[in-house]
Enzyme design. Structure first.
Site, short mmCIF file in Angstrom:
data_model
loop_
_atom_site.label_atom_id
_atom_site.label_comp_id
_atom_site.label_asym_id
_atom_site.label_seq_id
_atom_site.Cartn_x
_atom_site.Cartn_y
_atom_site.Cartn_z
N LYS A 1 -4.23 5.86 -35.72
CA LYS A 1 -5.10 6.36 -34.66
C LYS A 1 -4.73 5.75 -33.30
O LYS A 1 -4.73 6.44 -32.28
CB LYS A 1 -6.56 6.06 -35.00
CG LYS A 1 -7.12 6.92 -36.12
CD LYS A 1 -8.57 6.62 -36.41
CE LYS A 1 -8.75 5.39 -37.26
NZ LYS A 1 -10.15 5.18 -37.68
N HIS B 1 -13.64 -5.91 -29.14
CA HIS B 1 -12.24 -5.74 -29.53
C HIS B 1 -11.35 -6.23 -28.40
O HIS B 1 -11.45 -5.77 -27.25
CB HIS B 1 -11.94 -4.26 -29.81
CG HIS B 1 -12.55 -3.73 -31.08
ND1 HIS B 1 -13.12 -4.54 -32.04
CD2 HIS B 1 -12.66 -2.46 -31.56
CE1 HIS B 1 -13.56 -3.79 -33.04
NE2 HIS B 1 -13.29 -2.52 -32.77
N SER C 1 -24.69 1.00 -37.71
CA SER C 1 -24.51 0.13 -36.55
C SER C 1 -24.37 0.93 -35.25
O SER C 1 -24.94 0.56 -34.22
CB SER C 1 -23.29 -0.78 -36.74
OG SER C 1 -22.12 -0.02 -36.97
N GLU D 1 -6.15 2.53 -38.84
CA GLU D 1 -6.32 2.17 -37.43
C GLU D 1 -5.04 2.30 -36.63
O GLU D 1 -5.05 2.77 -35.49
CB GLU D 1 -6.84 0.73 -37.32
CG GLU D 1 -8.28 0.55 -37.73
CD GLU D 1 -9.26 1.16 -36.75
OE1 GLU D 1 -9.41 0.64 -35.63
OE2 GLU D 1 -9.86 2.19 -37.11
N ASN E 1 -31.63 8.45 -49.07
CA ASN E 1 -32.32 7.21 -49.41
C ASN E 1 -33.36 6.83 -48.36
O ASN E 1 -34.35 6.17 -48.66
CB ASN E 1 -31.33 6.06 -49.57
CG ASN E 1 -30.42 6.24 -50.77
OD1 ASN E 1 -30.79 6.90 -51.74
ND2 ASN E 1 -29.23 5.66 -50.72
N CYS F 1 -12.61 3.20 -31.31
CA CYS F 1 -13.18 2.14 -30.47
C CYS F 1 -12.13 1.15 -29.96
O CYS F 1 -12.26 0.61 -28.85
CB CYS F 1 -14.28 1.39 -31.22
SG CYS F 1 -13.78 0.72 -32.82
N GLN G 1 -9.73 -7.14 -33.76
CA GLN G 1 -10.91 -6.29 -33.81
C GLN G 1 -12.08 -6.99 -34.50
O GLN G 1 -11.94 -7.59 -35.56
CB GLN G 1 -10.58 -4.98 -34.53
CG GLN G 1 -9.53 -4.17 -33.78
CD GLN G 1 -9.09 -2.92 -34.51
OE1 GLN G 1 -7.90 -2.60 -34.55
NE2 GLN G 1 -10.02 -2.17 -35.09
N ARG H 1 -8.17 -7.45 -38.17
CA ARG H 1 -9.60 -7.78 -38.17
C ARG H 1 -9.74 -9.30 -38.05
O ARG H 1 -9.09 -10.05 -38.79
CB ARG H 1 -10.26 -7.30 -39.46
CG ARG H 1 -11.77 -7.44 -39.45
CD ARG H 1 -12.43 -6.38 -38.60
NE ARG H 1 -12.32 -5.04 -39.19
CZ ARG H 1 -12.60 -3.91 -38.54
NH1 ARG H 1 -12.98 -3.97 -37.25
NH2 ARG H 1 -12.49 -2.74 -39.12
N ASN I 1 -17.02 -2.94 -28.53
CA ASN I 1 -16.67 -1.86 -29.46
C ASN I 1 -17.83 -0.96 -29.86
O ASN I 1 -17.63 0.23 -30.14
CB ASN I 1 -16.00 -2.42 -30.71
CG ASN I 1 -16.82 -3.47 -31.41
OD1 ASN I 1 -17.10 -4.53 -30.84
ND2 ASN I 1 -17.22 -3.22 -32.64
N THR I 2 -19.06 -1.47 -29.89
CA THR I 2 -20.17 -0.59 -30.26
C THR I 2 -20.87 0.03 -29.05
O THR I 2 -21.68 0.94 -29.21
CB THR I 2 -21.22 -1.31 -31.14
OG1 THR I 2 -21.84 -2.35 -30.40
CG2 THR I 2 -20.57 -1.87 -32.40
#
Length: 349
Positions: A204, A241, A14, A201, A39, A148, A175, A234, A326-327
């Protein structure tokens, strides 16, 4: 001017997909290698990602015909920099191999964040931390993103810490499922539910901001001297987030002073006019029901931190809600902004 050749490690995940999207037609960087597991190795990116691409825009044309290799510096000798979206199970050793081979790494994984010679770089917050790179013994240097979840939190705290001082912080995160990667959290676990635990999490979230917000003295990062308590959850939101933050200050500010500090905040990326630098860095919304992922997530192309609901806290001093993508801001976008900063400051040669 020729562009710097770069690789994307973990290109099928992702975060890797976000790297590939954001690097399309980038003025500083040219992607020449995409790396993933055995793979996928030997196949073109377009072939592998035919049913695995999870971003709403199409796979960039430049990436479709690139043949995937395993993440081995011997196979990517011509690159100067590698963006790593590797899973933490493999990232530590692979990233070190790249650094040993003289290839700079900007990592989204947790493995090297607490190494005292590795900055947790948030470009607007702590660009001075780049000073510690000279302490790394490898020719290639490792720079990391923060977790993130705390990216937006750290951005929100930086101007407050500088102006008013901070004694303690309480965080409560909600999140998004994309933070767990693909295929992510099982449907039966997350639909209509909240999961009040995300492995590792909270640890961190309680320590990384202190390093990120610390100061460099004598070539070392001294952690900020306040305490953080975090609850991480979550929730069934795809991206974004949201974190509820309460702060105890050394010098209690007024509401107007807090909002002013956020609105005035900027850093080197804005001064240098970097391509991905958001303007504003922080957007404060006055509406009582904002920020919301559905409405505010794409502010500043996903790079702006959106804050709202600032109000007095009866136990600490003030509380507010912060939203970040977040991404993008919390992962690939932050890493790319860090790389742009390195490029402009001539760290990449």
């Amino acid at each position: 001017m020729s562009r710097v050749k770069v690789a994307v490690l973990g290109a099928t995940g992702s975060v890797g997909q976000r790297f590939i999207q954001l690097l399309d037609h980038h003025p500083f960087f040219e992607v020449t290698h995409l790396c993933a597991s055995e793979n996928s190795a030997g196949k073109t990116y377009g072939e592998v990602m035919k049913t695995r691409w999870k971003i709403s825009s199409d796979i960039p044309a430049y990436a479709k015909n690139l043949v995937i290799t395993t993440p081995d510096p011997a196979k990517t000798k011509d690159v100067v920099l590698a963006f790593s979206g590797l899973d933490s199970n493999v990232a530590g050793e692979v990233e070190k191999n790249y650094a040993n081979a003289g290839i700079h790494i900007i990592s989204n994984s947790k493995n090297h964040r607490m190494d005292p010679t590795v900055p947790i770089l948030s470009a607007e917050v702590n660009s001075s931390h780049l000073e510690v790179l000279t302490s790394q013994k490898t020719k290639g240097k490792i720079i990391t993103n923060s977790n993130c979840t705390i990216m937006g939190v750290t951005i929100s705290l930086k101007p407050l810490l500088d102006r008013f001082g901070i004694e303690s912080v309480m965080l409560f995160s909600m999140q998004a499922i994309s933070g767990a990667g693909y295929p992510g959290v099982p449907t039966m676990d997350i639909l209509g539910n909240v999961i009040p635990h995300i492995g590792g999490e909270e640890e961190k979230a309680e320590i990384e901001p202190l390093k990120c917000l610390g100061k460099v003295e004598n070539g070392k990062i001294l952690h900020a001297d306040f305490s953080i308590s975090a609850h991480c959850n979550r929730v069934p939101v795809f991206d974004g987030h949201t974190v509820c933050v309460s702060v105890k200050f050394k010098k209690k500010p007024s509401r107007e002073e807090i909002i002013s500090s956020w609105k005035d905040f900027s850093g080197e990326p804005q001064t240098l006019g970097l391509p991905l630098a958001p303007n504003p860095v922080i957007l404060f919304r006055e509406e009582e029901d904002r920020p919301q992922p559905r409405l505010d997530l794409d502010t500043g192309k996903g790079m702006t931190t959106v804050i709202g609901r600032l109000r007095p806290d009866p136990i600490l001093d003030w509380k507010y809600v912060v939203l970040s993508h977040n991404t993008i801001r919390g992962a690939a976008g932050a890493a790319l902004l860090n790389a742009e900063l390195l490029y402009k400051k001539k760290f990449l040669g």
